[in-house]
Design a protein around this motif. Structure first.
Motif, PDB file in Angstrom:
ATOM      1  N   TYR A  50       0.719  -1.096   0.299  1.00  0.00           N
ATOM      2  CA  TYR A  50       0.214   0.240  -0.174  1.00  0.00           C
ATOM      3  C   TYR A  50       0.880   1.381   0.333  1.00  0.00           C
ATOM      4  CZ  TYR A  50      -3.310  -3.850   1.065  1.00  0.00           C
ATOM      5  OH  TYR A  50      -4.202  -5.003   1.394  1.00  0.00           O
ATOM      6  N   ASP A  51       2.087   1.157  -0.337  1.00  0.00           N
ATOM      7  CA  ASP A  51       3.132   2.592  -0.564  1.00  0.00           C
ATOM      8  C   ASP A  51       3.218   3.382  -1.702  1.00  0.00           C
ATOM      9  OD1 ASP A  51       3.186   1.832   2.336  1.00  0.00           O
ATOM     10  OD2 ASP A  51       5.010   1.021   2.191  1.00  0.00           O
ATOM     11  N   LEU A  52       2.707   2.636  -2.756  1.00  0.00           N
ATOM     12  CA  LEU A  52       2.386   2.796  -4.115  1.00  0.00           C
ATOM     13  C   LEU A  52       1.967   4.152  -4.579  1.00  0.00           C
ATOM     14  CD1 LEU A  52       2.418  -0.128  -6.733  1.00  0.00           C
ATOM     15  CD2 LEU A  52       4.611   0.996  -5.658  1.00  0.00           C
ATOM     16  N   ASP A  53       2.155   5.007  -5.146  1.00  0.00           N
ATOM     17  CA  ASP A  53       2.154   6.295  -4.953  1.00  0.00           C
ATOM     18  C   ASP A  53       0.925   6.876  -6.509  1.00  0.00           C
ATOM     19  OD1 ASP A  53       1.867   7.909  -2.390  1.00  0.00           O
ATOM     20  OD2 ASP A  53       4.671   7.343  -2.988  1.00  0.00           O
ATOM     21  N   ALA A  54       1.589   5.763  -7.291  1.00  0.00           N
ATOM     22  CA  ALA A  54       1.039   5.690  -8.813  1.00  0.00           C
ATOM     23  C   ALA A  54       1.329   4.692  -9.603  1.00  0.00           C
ATOM     24  CB  ALA A  54       1.221   7.791  -9.545  1.00  0.00           C
ATOM     25  N   ILE A  55       0.612   4.450 -10.651  1.00  0.00           N
ATOM     26  CA  ILE A  55       1.030   3.385 -11.337  1.00  0.00           C
ATOM     27  C   ILE A  55       0.811   3.483 -12.833  1.00  0.00           C
ATOM     28  CG2 ILE A  55       0.679   0.831 -12.378  1.00  0.00           C
ATOM     29  CD1 ILE A  55      -0.637   0.762  -8.860  1.00  0.00           C
ATOM     30  N   PHE A  56       1.889   3.409 -14.136  1.00  0.00           N
ATOM     31  CA  PHE A  56       1.934   3.507 -14.972  1.00  0.00           C
ATOM     32  C   PHE A  56       2.064   2.294 -15.955  1.00  0.00           C
ATOM     33  CE2 PHE A  56       4.202   3.581 -18.981  1.00  0.00           C
ATOM     34  CZ  PHE A  56       3.255   4.781 -19.941  1.00  0.00           C
ATOM     35  N   LEU A  57       0.847   2.193 -17.067  1.00  0.00           N
ATOM     36  CA  LEU A  57       0.697   1.085 -17.480  1.00  0.00           C
ATOM     37  C   LEU A  57       1.569   1.238 -19.022  1.00  0.00           C
ATOM     38  CD1 LEU A  57      -1.798  -1.003 -16.034  1.00  0.00           C
ATOM     39  CD2 LEU A  57       0.216  -1.194 -15.273  1.00  0.00           C
ATOM     40  N   SER A  58       2.041   0.987 -19.225  1.00  0.00           N
ATOM     41  CA  SER A  58       3.015   1.211 -21.246  1.00  0.00           C
ATOM     42  C   SER A  58       1.917   1.211 -22.241  1.00  0.00           C
ATOM     43  CB  SER A  58       3.861   0.943 -21.229  1.00  0.00           C
ATOM     44  OG  SER A  58       4.006  -0.580 -21.188  1.00  0.00           O
ATOM     45  N   HIS A  59       1.448  -0.382 -21.841  1.00  0.00           N
ATOM     46  CA  HIS A  59       0.059  -1.301 -22.697  1.00  0.00           C
ATOM     47  C   HIS A  59      -0.377  -1.987 -21.804  1.00  0.00           C
ATOM     48  CE1 HIS A  59       4.080  -3.969 -23.420  1.00  0.00           C
ATOM     49  NE2 HIS A  59       2.975  -4.615 -24.115  1.00  0.00           N
ATOM     50  N   LEU A  60      -1.680  -2.717 -22.694  1.00  0.00           N
ATOM     51  CA  LEU A  60      -2.549  -4.149 -21.952  1.00  0.00           C
ATOM     52  C   LEU A  60      -1.809  -5.174 -22.635  1.00  0.00           C
ATOM     53  CD1 LEU A  60      -5.538  -1.521 -22.329  1.00  0.00           C
ATOM     54  CD2 LEU A  60      -3.851  -1.461 -19.503  1.00  0.00           C
TER      55      LEU A  60
END
Length: 250
Positions: A50-60
């Motif tokens: 629960y320590d992540l602040d944001a997530i980027f997904l390059s593609h699906l």
């Protein structure tokens, strides 16, 4: 910035690594780039759930996003402390629908958005926490993005999955660290607009003037030493292979 390689295997996990996932930290902010097969387990070696602040997904494609389904469970069904507030998730058009379909049995059609605050990635520049990021569409069979992350005058470029393209050259220009996929082997696979081989990764780094090249997303059936040698033949800067757990200070 601090970069931790959570997972770097291409297509499916290897005996030594989960699929693509990279933790970028600065000023106490944690941004995760991709969460492929096996990444959620490995992430817990480096960061609390629960320590992540944001997530980027390059593609699906699954090897870049499928462990988001497990992360949904961790956030949605948490009892101690109550359900997590939504975390920003930056991904291509249709990310929420893709993850909901992959999970297949969410309590409702909107359950994903109760713990993930979805933002649609488009080409351009914006802020994520303390980072200035630039995203550009790259060449892959599905909508896919490379990302450049800047902080304190330093820069990291992550290719995501792509064939050779000018957008990647521009993103990687003068990068302090270029984290570049090299899934194919030079002279063996020749499928345009899908993946780079080691030589093409080296050529891209050379054209961009990147200061350091780290090859990633090499599938278990590919000899990484061949790809590294091919990259070094085209790029005279420092070049190495990504490895799970490796940490870089940028």
């Amino acid at each position: 910035m601090k970069l931790t390689v959570v997972g770097c295997s291409g297509s499916f996990p290897s005996a030594d690594s989960a699929c693509s996932s990279y933790l970028v930290e600065a000023d106490g902010f944690r941004l995760l780039l991709d969460m492929g097969n096996g990444a959620l387990g490995e992430l817990q070696r480096h960061c609390g759930l629960y320590d992540l602040d944001a997530i980027f997904l390059s593609h699906l494609h699954a090897d870049h996003c499928i462990d988001m389904c497990g992360y949904f469970v961790a956030r949605y069904y948490r009892h101690d402390g109550g359900r997590c507030a939504p975390i920003p998730v930056y991904g291509p058009e249709g990310t929420e629908q893709r993850l909901t379909t992959a999970y297949a049995d969410t309590p409702s059609a909107s359950s994903m958005s109760e713990v993930f605050d979805f933002h649609t990635v488009k080409p351009g520049r914006h802020e994520i926490g303390p980072f200035t990021v630039r995203t550009e569409r790259v060449c892959h069979p599905v909508e896919a993005y490379g990302i450049r992350v800047e902080h304190g005058g330093r820069s990291l470029t992550y290719s995501g999955d792509t064939g050779a393209c000018s957008a990647l050259d521009e993103l990687a220009a003068d990068s302090d660290l270029f984290l570049c996929e090299a899934a194919f082997t030079y002279g063996k696979e020749n499928i345009p607009d899908l993946h780079l081989n080691g030589r093409e990764a080296g050529e891209t780094a050379a054209r961009a003037g990147a200061r350091r090249l780290v090859l990633t997303h090499i599938p278990p059936w590919t000899d990484p030493q061949i790809n590294l040698a091919d990259a070094r033949a085209a790029y005279d800067g420092p070049a190495e292979l990504a490895a799970a757990g490796r940490v870089y200070e940028i």
